[in-house]
Design a protein around this motif. Structure first.
Motif, short mmCIF file in Angstrom:
data_model
loop_
_atom_site.label_atom_id
_atom_site.label_comp_id
_atom_site.label_asym_id
_atom_site.label_seq_id
_atom_site.Cartn_x
_atom_site.Cartn_y
_atom_site.Cartn_z
N MET B 30 0.78 -1.03 -0.19
CA MET B 30 -0.18 0.12 0.23
C MET B 30 1.04 1.45 0.24
N GLY B 62 -9.71 1.75 -8.41
CA GLY B 62 -9.30 2.40 -7.47
C GLY B 62 -7.78 1.86 -6.98
N ILE B 65 -3.31 5.28 -7.36
CA ILE B 65 -3.41 5.95 -7.62
C ILE B 65 -2.62 6.89 -8.88
N THR B 75 -3.27 2.76 -3.78
CA THR B 75 -4.12 2.93 -2.87
C THR B 75 -3.93 2.79 -1.04
N MET B 76 -3.91 3.45 -0.78
CA MET B 76 -4.22 3.41 0.24
C MET B 76 -5.19 2.72 1.28
N ASP B 77 -5.74 2.92 0.74
CA ASP B 77 -7.18 2.28 1.22
C ASP B 77 -7.19 1.01 1.54
N GLU B 78 -6.80 0.17 2.96
CA GLU B 78 -6.59 -0.66 3.00
C GLU B 78 -8.02 -1.77 2.87
N ASN B 79 -8.94 -0.89 3.75
CA ASN B 79 -10.40 -2.12 3.50
C ASN B 79 -10.72 -2.02 1.75
N LEU B 80 -10.11 -1.16 1.02
CA LEU B 80 -10.72 -1.45 -0.32
C LEU B 80 -9.99 -2.58 -0.52
N ILE B 81 -9.06 -2.70 -0.21
CA ILE B 81 -7.90 -3.72 -0.21
C ILE B 81 -8.71 -5.28 -0.09
N LYS B 82 -8.95 -5.39 0.66
CA LYS B 82 -9.64 -6.48 1.26
C LYS B 82 -10.74 -6.96 0.62
N THR B 84 -11.73 -6.47 -1.90
CA THR B 84 -11.58 -6.54 -3.60
C THR B 84 -10.55 -8.33 -3.71
#
Lengths: 125, 125
Positions: B30, B62, B65, B75-82, B84
DNA sequence: ATTATTGTCCTAAGCACTTAGGACAATAAT
DNA sequence: ATTATTGTCCTAAGTGCTTAGGACAATAAT
């Protein structure tokens, strides 16, 4: 029958693989007559030529036998059917397992997720 | 890195999915910088435009970036990664299980075959 | 200030897939 | 004998994917 066709790949391999699964599953029994190209094309809502492309591939693999004007029949070669079933399964298993492990899932995690295909997968990590 | 690309599907979705798996697996951490389009294209031996097609898709989701001239970062969006990661896994599991069951394999057979991915599958039935 | 890098857009060509529809030989059905 | 069916081949057009390479604005590097 219900056709599962998407636009992520060419249509004819999708049809070919779907028919292969149906044959090795016994949905089209050994030696039984196969629907005509035109009927199958109409049912799947694709062009004659597209369906023929798929069927000629099935013939190349020996899964169906073509009799010039009396239509096609499913092969009587039981061994070929079993071998094909095993080959398809093995390929699917290998690529599935590879991709899941690429994402960091362990064997036991994969099995656990498969057993309950409805539970939330997103809690992983 | 090693690219697994075949001619059964368009190249850009294959690259997209492969990069997605790498990102959700943490191979590209990330916030870390992402290789340039030209470098990735050269490495994968595909055209610039093909690689860009894949990367612009990653941006739409997303996962990366784009900073106009300083390159891309994960991305720094940890939730998005999980999310996905879970989404991809779920889709793979569902389609895999569906196709295996279409061929007449039971859940336990599938698991048994997966555990020993080297043994002969063709004895099934 | 000048140069290099980066993402991005553009045209042009070649290729495979898909559809539409016409045509024909061999056989089945009548 | 005549007609319908079946697999097969054919042309033509439209579409998306891929490659090749040129070009440009914005920023980083010097």
């Amino acid at each position: 029958m219900e056709w599962k066709i998407d636009d992520s790949r060419p249509i004819w391999p999708q049809i070919k693989e779907q028919l292969m699964r149906d044959i090795v599953a016994g949905k089209y029994p050994m030696g039984s007559p196969f629907p005509t190209v035109r009927d199958l094309a109409e049912d799947a809502k694709v062009n004659r030529n597209t369906m023929q492309r798929a069927l000629s591939e099935l013939e190349n693999e020996g899964l169906v036998i073509t009799n010039r004007t009396s239509g096609r029949t499913v092969t009587m070669d039981e061994n070929l059917i079993k071998l094909t079933r095993g080959k398809i399964a093995k390929e699917k298993i290998v690529s599935f397992r590879q991709e899941m492990e690429d994402m960091g899932f362990t064997m036991e995690e994969i099995i656990s997720l498969m057993r309950g295909s409805d539970s939330d997968v997103e809690k992983g990590e």
